[in-house]
Write a protein that holds these residues in place. Structure first.
Motif, PDB file in Angstrom:
ATOM      1  N   ASP A  16     -54.433  85.883 -25.877  1.00 21.98           N
ATOM      2  CA  ASP A  16     -54.485  87.262 -26.337  1.00 21.98           C
ATOM      3  C   ASP A  16     -53.237  88.024 -25.914  1.00 21.98           C
ATOM      4  O   ASP A  16     -52.619  88.735 -26.723  1.00 21.98           O
ATOM      5  N   VAL A  17     -52.877  87.860 -24.640  1.00 18.47           N
ATOM      6  CA  VAL A  17     -51.699  88.560 -24.121  1.00 18.47           C
ATOM      7  C   VAL A  17     -50.444  88.061 -24.838  1.00 18.47           C
ATOM      8  O   VAL A  17     -49.586  88.842 -25.272  1.00 18.47           O
ATOM      9  N   ARG A  18     -50.342  86.738 -24.960  1.00 16.48           N
ATOM     10  CA  ARG A  18     -49.159  86.126 -25.591  1.00 16.48           C
ATOM     11  C   ARG A  18     -49.000  86.617 -27.030  1.00 16.48           C
ATOM     12  O   ARG A  18     -47.932  87.059 -27.447  1.00 16.48           O
ATOM     13  N   ASP A  19     -50.127  86.600 -27.771  1.00 17.52           N
ATOM     14  CA  ASP A  19     -50.095  87.045 -29.180  1.00 17.52           C
ATOM     15  C   ASP A  19     -49.670  88.498 -29.292  1.00 17.52           C
ATOM     16  O   ASP A  19     -48.879  88.869 -30.176  1.00 17.52           O
ATOM     17  N   ALA A  20     -50.193  89.334 -28.381  1.00 17.70           N
ATOM     18  CA  ALA A  20     -49.865  90.758 -28.444  1.00 17.70           C
ATOM     19  C   ALA A  20     -48.368  90.983 -28.231  1.00 17.70           C
ATOM     20  O   ALA A  20     -47.726  91.767 -28.954  1.00 17.70           O
ATOM     21  N   ILE A  21     -47.786  90.252 -27.220  1.00 18.45           N
ATOM     22  CA  ILE A  21     -46.344  90.394 -26.948  1.00 18.45           C
ATOM     23  C   ILE A  21     -45.525  89.947 -28.165  1.00 18.45           C
ATOM     24  O   ILE A  21     -44.597  90.628 -28.613  1.00 18.45           O
ATOM     25  N   VAL A  24     -45.527  92.406 -31.012  1.00 18.88           N
ATOM     26  CA  VAL A  24     -44.644  93.547 -30.758  1.00 18.88           C
ATOM     27  C   VAL A  24     -43.182  93.142 -31.000  1.00 18.88           C
ATOM     28  O   VAL A  24     -42.411  93.865 -31.652  1.00 18.88           O
ATOM     29  N   ALA A  88     -50.365  90.539 -12.903  1.00 23.29           N
ATOM     30  CA  ALA A  88     -51.312  91.615 -12.595  1.00 23.29           C
ATOM     31  C   ALA A  88     -51.337  91.888 -11.099  1.00 23.29           C
ATOM     32  O   ALA A  88     -51.976  92.818 -10.638  1.00 23.29           O
ATOM     33  N   HIS A  89     -50.649  91.031 -10.344  1.00 22.34           N
ATOM     34  CA  HIS A  89     -50.650  91.175  -8.888  1.00 22.34           C
ATOM     35  C   HIS A  89     -49.971  92.446  -8.443  1.00 22.34           C
ATOM     36  O   HIS A  89     -48.969  92.859  -9.015  1.00 22.34           O
ATOM     37  N   LYS A 107     -48.901  93.829 -15.289  1.00 20.57           N
ATOM     38  CA  LYS A 107     -49.994  93.826 -16.268  1.00 20.57           C
ATOM     39  C   LYS A 107     -51.014  94.862 -15.853  1.00 20.57           C
ATOM     40  O   LYS A 107     -51.274  95.014 -14.644  1.00 20.57           O
ATOM     41  N   PRO A 108     -51.770  95.573 -16.704  1.00 18.94           N
ATOM     42  CA  PRO A 108     -51.617  95.477 -18.159  1.00 18.94           C
ATOM     43  C   PRO A 108     -50.265  96.048 -18.643  1.00 18.94           C
ATOM     44  O   PRO A 108     -49.851  97.107 -18.163  1.00 18.94           O
ATOM     45  N   ILE A 109     -49.665  95.297 -19.555  1.00 19.42           N
ATOM     46  CA  ILE A 109     -48.298  95.624 -19.986  1.00 19.42           C
ATOM     47  C   ILE A 109     -48.296  96.841 -20.919  1.00 19.42           C
ATOM     48  O   ILE A 109     -49.056  96.911 -21.881  1.00 19.42           O
ATOM     49  N   LEU A 111     -46.421  99.088 -23.716  1.00 20.69           N
ATOM     50  CA  LEU A 111     -45.514  98.792 -24.833  1.00 20.69           C
ATOM     51  C   LEU A 111     -44.092  99.298 -24.562  1.00 20.69           C
ATOM     52  O   LEU A 111     -43.109  98.579 -24.757  1.00 20.69           O
ATOM     53  N   LEU A 114     -42.224  97.217 -22.015  1.00 23.61           N
ATOM     54  CA  LEU A 114     -41.905  95.902 -22.593  1.00 23.61           C
ATOM     55  C   LEU A 114     -40.651  96.023 -23.470  1.00 23.61           C
ATOM     56  O   LEU A 114     -39.703  95.236 -23.361  1.00 23.61           O
TER      57      LEU A 114
END
Lengths: 127, 685
Positions: A16-21, A24, A88-89, A107-109, A111, A114
């Motif tokens: 999910d994270v990879r797809d969102a990046i 964008v 997220a650390h 994270k959460p990243i 926009l 980024l």
């Protein structure tokens, strides 16, 4: 391929994270390559030209961010490619320093952040 | 026979008589007139010869003697018998009296028949008389004194040991009157065993040898009862040294001896109490204290039976005792109108001198064992009611003294203190136990709170990543929409992206569903929706759904075994379990091939999910089924750590189970076992 056409390498196990990046990057007309872990990324890098920046997640199965970074620094062709750490650390800042990274994204990243990081190291492909 | 003339005429004699001064010697004529008068007479009576010769001798007598005719009677007696002797008061010339011893001898005529006159010899015995009188009076006083002594038996024995005199004290102490006892041998005052032993004779011999002997011992009264006597026998000898008899003084020492014995008994009782008190303080086992207490009662009071009877639901039961039959302890009950029950009821000592005739009591337990006298005292307990009753019981009528009652109460108090101490100790232990339980409850509550905190934190963390991804996606989309130059592209990507967002939302919903499962399992609200389904088909669906994951991890998953395995299960839950097991095998198998083996018999279906990964250490194998547990470090892989816990609970809800076989370096095998039919009592919903 000119240096301007260099791509963003996204190494992130969470789909999910990879797809969102990636979406964008695509929307902003940046070229991209994606990998689900360090080992896959090294595979991809063998065939592709070096990327303008590497967005590196730290916690991944098979080969995590730290292992990848070691392998990258050991490869003269790739050693100079800047790395931005994703985590997220709370101590992502410290991890980034340890790894000699060019920057970090918590994270959460967001926009805007980024985009700023990507703009700093890369240029969009010509339309 | 001396004739007066001869006597008078004998000049030599006359001269001798005239010179006698110690005796008044004088002659009287037939009529009693003084004829001659010697120097002794002049000295004794105070008359010169010239004054008295020719006077009647009656002037030497007291007027009352003269009036009574005593002088004439004496002369007549001398005339008749030849001579007469008399003692009595006489009067001197000056009127003073003297005690005289006189002899009047009749002087006869030559024919030897007729009285010619009298010779009178008078001796002054006044001094002797006074000494005798003093002695007589002294003896009389002594006799009266001795006779009236009541506290001592004082009596005389003759040389053979027979009673010769008897005083009031002897009568009082020994019970014999003088008539009964005088002449009786004194050995009858001794007990038979002393008589057989020859003691009476031995004591007389000792008195003869040493002058006096003293002895203490039992003596016997007339009525046969015994008394403790102190006896002194003194041998009595005359001036000539000849044994005249014995004086015996006997004192009744019974009460003194009893007092001594009571003192000794009291000292013994106090010693026993002190020892028992120390023992009770040092001994934790109450039964040992009770045993020691009844032993102390038996030994110290010298009774046949001792008892300690504890109050139970069934009355007072013998808990400790001595002198009872084997098996009485714990079984013997003091029921009905028992002195034991009485002491418990009234909370005070009960003393019975003669149980068989006492109308207050009818106790078969005591009566059946020949008890005559009994003393029972309550033993105080921790509460207001007595803990038990301590008893001393005796067959022959043993009189219990006030000291005995005090002793029993003291023993009861020592036992009572031990009981209270033990109760206090038990109360303390109970309080400690309750405090421990409360501590444990608090610790468990705190652990539950901590676990919930961990749960909330894990859940929040797990939800954050997909939500964040969704947010980034929507932010990207929003940016795209805001720029009109992107319209062509928007038309291109919008449907795809919305569909993807929808799928993500669906996955989030599923995740929330799993979290709710946890809550359902915890609260027992988990419900199954059973329907006919095929386990092999479900396994295929799961592997199909995990294709993306399989590809990412470059893991091969194979399904082997039975072509079909139908049963009645909750399809959704089974998919959930299988997805969890296969997903775990892919995730933790480190890229090794995963094998899903489906097989079963008529009753049971089994699915084994086998990986060739690093395996799980034995100490971790049980933990993996717990909530929030993972065999590998949390930082290594994603996932909530709820999967195996939920899967196992779901399997259990189906009447089945999930078990693990693994060893480090040898991979792991999770086996799901499920009964194929509907378990009895559970309806298909």
């Amino acid at each position: 391929m000119t240096p301007c056409e260099r791509k963003v390498l996204v190494i992130e196990d969470d789909a999910d994270v990879r797809d969102a990046i990636v979406e964008v990057l695509e929307d902003q007309r940046y070229g991209w390559i994606a990998a689900t872990n360090g080992a896959e990324a090294l595979d991809v890098l063998r065939d592709d030209p070096e990327p303008c920046v590497i967005l590196l997640d730290l916690m991944m199965p098979i080969m995590d961010g730290w292992q990848f970074r070691r392998a990258q620094l050991g490869d003269p062709r790739l050693a100079q490619v800047p790395v931005v750490v994703l985590s997220a650390h709370a101590d992502v800042n410290e991890a980034a320093t340890q790894l000699g990274a060019a920057g970090h994204l918590r994270k959460p990243i967001e926009l805007g952040r980024l985009m700023k990081v990507v703009e700093e190291h890369c240029e969009p492909t010509a339309a | 026979m001396i004739r007066p003339t001869e006597a008078v005429q004998s000049l030599e004699l006359s001269a001798l008589v005239a010179q006698v001064t110690d005796y008044a010697i004088f002659a009287l004529d037939r009529a009693g007139r003084v004829v001659s008068w010697n120097a002794g007479a002049a000295l004794l009576k105070g008359y010169d010869p010239a004054e008295i010769v020719g006077q009647h001798f009656s002037r030497f007598y007291l007027p009352e003697d003269v009036a009574a005719g005593r002088p004439e009677r004496l002369l007549a007696a001398a005339a008749r018998d030849g001579h007469v002797r008399d003692e009595g008061w006489r009067v001197r010339k000056d009127g003073t009296r003297f005690w005289a011893d006189i002899v009047i001898t009749a002087l006869k005529e030559d024919d030897g028949e007729r009285v010619a006159g009298y010779l009178k010899v008078t001796r002054d015995l006044t001094e002797r008389r006074a000494g005798q009188e003093a002695l007589r009076q002294s003896e009389e006083r002594l006799r009266l004194l001795v006779e009236r002594v009541e506290d001592y038996a004082i009596f005389m024995l003759d040389p053979d040991g027979r009673v010769a005199s008897w005083n009031v004290g002897a009568e009082r102490i020994k019970g014999y009157t003088p008539d009964e006892v005088i002449g009786r041998h004194f050995s009858s005052f001794y007990p038979p065993e002393d008589i057989a032993d020859g003691k009476p004779a031995r004591e007389l011999e000792a008195a003869i040898a040493r002058g006096k002997v003293e002895d203490e011992g039992w003596r016997v009264r007339k009525d046969g009862t015994r008394f403790w006597a102190n006896v002194v026998i003194t041998a009595l000898r005359g001036d000539d040294g000849v044994l005249r008899g014995f004086a015996k003084v006997t004192r009744d020492m019974t009460s003194k001896r009893r007092a001594t014995e009571e003192l000794a008994a009291r000292a013994r009782q106090q010693g026993t109490l002190a020892a028992l008190g120390v023992f009770a303080l040092q001994t934790a086992d109450l039964q040992l204290v009770l045993d020691r207490a009844v032993a102390a009662v038996t030994t110290t009071l010298e009774v046949d039976l001792s008892s300690l009877s504890e109050e139970t639901d069934g009355g007072l039961v013998l808990r400790a005792g001595q002198g009872w039959a084997p098996g009485d302890r714990g079984a013997l009950r003091f029921v009905g109108s028992s002195p034991v029950a009485e002491a418990w009821t009234i909370g005070a000592p009960v003393l019975v001198t003669h149980l068989p005739s006492d109308p207050r009591f009818n106790d078969p337990a005591l009566w059946g064992r020949g008890v005559v006298s009994t003393l029972t005292v309550p033993v105080p307990g921790a509460g207001p009611r007595p803990f038990a009753v301590l008893g001393a019981h005796h067959g022959a009528g043993r009189p219990f003294s006030a000291d005995d009652v005090f002793f029993m109460q003291a023993v009861a108090n020592i036992v009572g203190a031990a009981v209270v101490r033990r109760q206090t100790e038990l109360d303390r232990l109970e309080a400690e136990r309750q405090a421990r339980v409360a501590d444990e409850r608090r610790a468990m509550a705190e652990a539950a709170v901590r676990e919930r905190d961990v749960y909330v934190s894990v859940v929040a963390h797990e939800l954050r990543t997909p939500v964040a991804a969704l947010m980034l996606k929507l932010a990207g989309l929003s940016k795209l929409v805001s720029d009109p130059s992107n319209e062509r592209r928007l038309t291109q990507v919008l449907p795809v992206r919305l569909e993807a967002a929808g799928r993500q939302t669906q996955r989030l919903t599923l995740l929330i569903e799993r979290i709710l499962d946890m809550s359902r399992i915890s609260s027992g609200r988990l419900q199954l929706e059973r329907e006919a389904c095929d386990l092999v088909a479900l396994a295929r669906d799961v592997v199909q759904d995990l294709r993306e994951h399989t590809r990412q991890r470059r893991t091969a998953v194979a399904i082997v075994g039975a072509p079909s395995l139908p049963g009645t299960w909750d399809r959704g839950r089974l998919l959930q379990i299988l997805t969890n097991l296969v997903d775990n095998a892919i995730k933790y198998g480190a890229g090794s091939p995963v094998e899903v083996v489906v097989h079963g018999d008529e009753a049971c279906a089994r699915v084994r999910v086998i990986d060739q990964g690093p395996g799980i250490a034995p100490e971790d194998q049980e933990r993996v089924f717990r909530r929030f547990e993972r065999a590998s470090p949390l930082t290594q892989f994603g996932g909530m750590g709820l999967g195996l816990y939920v899967s196992k609970q779901l399997a259990l809800a189906h009447g089945g189970d999930i078990t693990l076989t693994s060893a480090p370096g040898r991979g792991s095998t999770f086996e799901l076992a499920l009964p194929r039919g509907v378990p009895s009592g559970e309806a298909t919903t």
